[in-house]
Write an enzyme that holds these catalytic residues in place. Structure first.
Site, PDB file in Angstrom:
ATOM      1  N   ARG A   2       0.859  -1.194   0.000  1.00  0.00           N
ATOM      2  CA  ARG A   2       0.000   0.000   0.000  1.00  0.00           C
ATOM      3  C   ARG A   2       0.889   1.236   0.000  1.00  0.00           C
ATOM      4  NH1 ARG A   2      -5.288   1.674   2.068  1.00  0.00           N
ATOM      5  NH2 ARG A   2      -5.435   3.823   1.325  1.00  0.00           N
ATOM      6  N   ASP A  17      -6.553  -2.322   1.731  1.00  0.00           N
ATOM      7  CA  ASP A  17      -7.146  -1.274   2.559  1.00  0.00           C
ATOM      8  C   ASP A  17      -7.830  -1.976   3.721  1.00  0.00           C
ATOM      9  OD1 ASP A  17      -8.050   1.221   3.388  1.00  0.00           O
ATOM     10  OD2 ASP A  17      -9.798   1.187   2.076  1.00  0.00           O
ATOM     11  N   ASP A  51      -9.737  -1.029   7.322  1.00  0.00           N
ATOM     12  CA  ASP A  51     -10.264   0.059   8.141  1.00  0.00           C
ATOM     13  C   ASP A  51     -11.019  -0.481   9.337  1.00  0.00           C
ATOM     14  OD1 ASP A  51      -9.465   2.254   6.440  1.00  0.00           O
ATOM     15  OD2 ASP A  51     -11.028   1.594   5.049  1.00  0.00           O
TER      16      ASP A  51
END
Length: 174
Positions: free
Chosen positions: A82, A95, A97
């Protein structure tokens, strides 16, 4: 005595997604043990033109504080290529979160809880409703299943087969 928090995180990837989602699941299992893993969903990119994403939600228990957990998730993202400080709306290898941390509400260690995307994106709400359907969103006071039932289903999203550690983890795609 260490306090244990129940956490749900979203995982998404549209660059070699099978590779990076698998790496994320492996890393989370290494750190936290048993995982609750939703079906894996394919969704169109939101906010930019790009390849489709694979998305899912994972639940686990942790004694880490929110800030410590956030740093660990950023480290896992970085280990998977990333790019730090990349534009918000772009393709990405990984990703991860934090969606919820127990029933905490507000800004905690720089993380907004619960994550606003829960109420905005099918690729977050559907898998969250699958693994935590009876849990109540701490701000709107409805279960994730209720929220999903009432959600505008116009966002294109479909469950897909996904194998992790030799097992199919996408119950909706069975």
């Amino acid at each position: 005595m260490l306090l244990v928090a129940e956490v749900y995180v979203s995982i998404g990837s549209n660059i070699e997604p099978e590779l990076h989602v698998t790496a994320a699941l492996d890393a989370l299992q290494d750190y936290f043990g048993a995982l609750q893993v939703s079906s894996v969903f394919e969704s169109e990119s939101v906010g930019f033109k790009g390849d489709c994403f694979l998305n899912l939600v994972v639940g686990f228990d942790t004694t880490m504080a929110v800030g410590e957990l956030s740093l660990l998730l950023k480290q896992i993202e970085s280990e998977n290529g990333r790019v730090k400080n990349a534009p918000k709306f772009c393709s990405r290898t990984l990703d991860i979160d934090i969606l919820t941390y127990d029933d905490r509400v507000g800004e905690v260690d720089g993380v907004s809880l619960p994550r606003s995307e829960i109420l905005e994106n099918a690729f977050v709400l559907w898998p969250l409703a699958e693994v935590a359907g009876d849990q109540v969103h701490p701000e709107v006071l409805k279960t994730y299943s209720q929220l999903w039932q009432a959600f505008d289903k116009s966002q294109k999203l479909k469950p897909v087969d996904f194998i992790w550690q030799g097992d199919k983890v996408s119950p909706m795609a069975r």
